[in-house]
Scaffold this motif. Sequence first.
Motif, PDB file in Angstrom:
ATOM      1  N   ASP A   6       0.803  -1.146   0.001  1.00  0.00           N
ATOM      2  CA  ASP A   6      -0.079   0.026  -0.226  1.00  0.00           C
ATOM      3  C   ASP A   6       0.834   1.205   0.023  1.00  0.00           C
ATOM      4  O   ASP A   6       0.612   2.315  -0.641  1.00  0.00           O
ATOM      5  CB  ASP A   6      -0.789  -0.100   1.196  1.00  0.00           C
ATOM      6  N   ALA A   7       1.964   1.492   0.682  1.00  0.00           N
ATOM      7  CA  ALA A   7       2.847   2.270   0.900  1.00  0.00           C
ATOM      8  C   ALA A   7       3.581   2.571  -0.470  1.00  0.00           C
ATOM      9  O   ALA A   7       3.430   3.781  -0.812  1.00  0.00           O
ATOM     10  CB  ALA A   7       3.823   2.180   1.982  1.00  0.00           C
ATOM     11  N   LEU A   8       3.944   1.716  -1.027  1.00  0.00           N
ATOM     12  CA  LEU A   8       4.671   1.867  -2.337  1.00  0.00           C
ATOM     13  C   LEU A   8       3.746   2.292  -3.381  1.00  0.00           C
ATOM     14  O   LEU A   8       4.262   2.938  -4.371  1.00  0.00           O
ATOM     15  CB  LEU A   8       5.324   0.629  -2.768  1.00  0.00           C
ATOM     16  N   ALA A  19       7.425   3.009   9.783  1.00  0.00           N
ATOM     17  CA  ALA A  19       8.126   3.264   8.787  1.00  0.00           C
ATOM     18  C   ALA A  19       7.349   3.238   7.377  1.00  0.00           C
ATOM     19  O   ALA A  19       7.093   4.151   6.593  1.00  0.00           O
ATOM     20  CB  ALA A  19       9.230   2.454   8.342  1.00  0.00           C
ATOM     21  N   ILE A  20       6.458   2.152   7.441  1.00  0.00           N
ATOM     22  CA  ILE A  20       5.458   2.093   6.293  1.00  0.00           C
ATOM     23  C   ILE A  20       4.431   3.291   6.288  1.00  0.00           C
ATOM     24  O   ILE A  20       4.168   3.825   5.272  1.00  0.00           O
ATOM     25  CB  ILE A  20       4.710   0.643   6.485  1.00  0.00           C
ATOM     26  N   ALA A  21       3.716   3.766   7.502  1.00  0.00           N
ATOM     27  CA  ALA A  21       2.836   4.675   7.707  1.00  0.00           C
ATOM     28  C   ALA A  21       3.430   5.963   7.063  1.00  0.00           C
ATOM     29  O   ALA A  21       2.823   6.857   6.635  1.00  0.00           O
ATOM     30  CB  ALA A  21       2.332   4.484   9.262  1.00  0.00           C
ATOM     31  N   ILE A  22       4.703   6.403   7.584  1.00  0.00           N
ATOM     32  CA  ILE A  22       5.256   7.249   7.297  1.00  0.00           C
ATOM     33  C   ILE A  22       5.117   7.859   5.837  1.00  0.00           C
ATOM     34  O   ILE A  22       5.144   8.612   5.168  1.00  0.00           O
ATOM     35  CB  ILE A  22       6.384   7.545   7.858  1.00  0.00           C
ATOM     36  N   VAL A  23       6.032   6.517   5.257  1.00  0.00           N
ATOM     37  CA  VAL A  23       6.301   6.810   3.727  1.00  0.00           C
ATOM     38  C   VAL A  23       5.086   6.739   2.809  1.00  0.00           C
ATOM     39  O   VAL A  23       4.937   7.489   2.144  1.00  0.00           O
ATOM     40  CB  VAL A  23       7.152   5.551   3.128  1.00  0.00           C
ATOM     41  N   MET A  24       3.749   5.893   3.623  1.00  0.00           N
ATOM     42  CA  MET A  24       2.718   6.130   2.872  1.00  0.00           C
ATOM     43  C   MET A  24       1.927   7.447   2.856  1.00  0.00           C
ATOM     44  O   MET A  24       1.357   7.979   1.943  1.00  0.00           O
ATOM     45  CB  MET A  24       1.507   5.179   3.603  1.00  0.00           C
ATOM     46  N   SER A  25       2.183   8.051   3.878  1.00  0.00           N
ATOM     47  CA  SER A  25       1.493   9.500   4.342  1.00  0.00           C
ATOM     48  C   SER A  25       2.249  10.401   3.350  1.00  0.00           C
ATOM     49  O   SER A  25       1.615  11.311   2.726  1.00  0.00           O
ATOM     50  CB  SER A  25       1.843  10.036   5.722  1.00  0.00           C
ATOM     51  N   ALA A  26       3.634  10.215   3.285  1.00  0.00           N
ATOM     52  CA  ALA A  26       4.373  11.479   2.235  1.00  0.00           C
ATOM     53  C   ALA A  26       3.985  10.941   0.750  1.00  0.00           C
ATOM     54  O   ALA A  26       3.763  11.845   0.060  1.00  0.00           O
ATOM     55  CB  ALA A  26       5.959  10.864   2.414  1.00  0.00           C
ATOM     56  N   GLY A  27       3.856   9.694   0.416  1.00  0.00           N
ATOM     57  CA  GLY A  27       3.175   9.474  -0.984  1.00  0.00           C
ATOM     58  C   GLY A  27       1.988  10.014  -1.325  1.00  0.00           C
ATOM     59  O   GLY A  27       1.762  10.517  -2.341  1.00  0.00           O
ATOM     60  N   ILE A  28       0.985   9.697  -0.607  1.00  0.00           N
ATOM     61  CA  ILE A  28      -0.202  10.219  -0.650  1.00  0.00           C
ATOM     62  C   ILE A  28      -0.383  11.880  -0.640  1.00  0.00           C
ATOM     63  O   ILE A  28      -0.980  12.392  -1.518  1.00  0.00           O
ATOM     64  CB  ILE A  28      -1.360   9.857   0.600  1.00  0.00           C
TER      65      ILE A  28
END
Length: 271
Positions: free
Chosen positions: A40-42, A89-98
């Motif tokens: 999901d994050a990627l 880490a997954i939540a942070i990168v997902m937030s940045a991606g969104i």
Amino acid sequence: MKILQYGFMQRAFLVGILLAVITPCIGITIVLKRTSMIGDALSHASLAGVALGLLLGINPVLGAGIICIIAALGIEGIRKKIPRYAEMAIAIVMSAGIGLAGVLSGFVKNGANFNSFLFGSIVSISQGELLLVCIVSVFVLVMLMLFYRELFYVGFDENAARISGVPVRRINFLFTILTALTVSIASRTVGALIVSSMLVVPVACGMQLGKSYRNTLLSAIAVALSTTVAGLFLSYYTGLKPGGTIVLLEVACFLILAAVKTVRNRFDGRK
């Protein structure tokens, strides 16, 4: 068959089959490492790459690939900094991606091109995109075969793998790159919003069938292949979205297998 007389369906089946083989191979390690949400994050990060590619006038799949690799490395870097809370880490990168995708999409003039990456468009794959998918798929598959043993150990227990002499840091780096490449090409074909399902659900089905790592992986690939082919046939004759149809078939397959296994276990328990 009439459906295979059309070039766009031939390309769709080829891409679908390639993805059905490599996504469970990536997904089984993701599941074993308990990082199922990394897809999901990627995938959300890939949308930022798509928007960036459209803005810069380059191939959106290439843009998605670059951003996915950066995002995957970011997850791995943050995970090392806070190992006790690795899921953050997954939540942070997902937030940045969104957030980045939301901002960049506002500058994209042709919204239709961007929206096609949300739920995928496997039947509109061009010859160039087909070639890119083939190259990436073959590369990912070869790497997974070459490092099958190392990924097996890392997936189950990184500490034990390190003691056994496995270069865990290098294997994690390689796996991160392979995951990013897989997500980037899958986001174009099945859609960024559902690509994570193709990484996880077939593996969940495989776990209901296989009693070993190898059998689970082979069962997951078999489920992915059968649901992909069935989904493409069904979507062609009913007009449904291919990506969503494939994922729904995978979920239905999991529910059936889980129900059968539950009934069987109860029956065996009464003997």
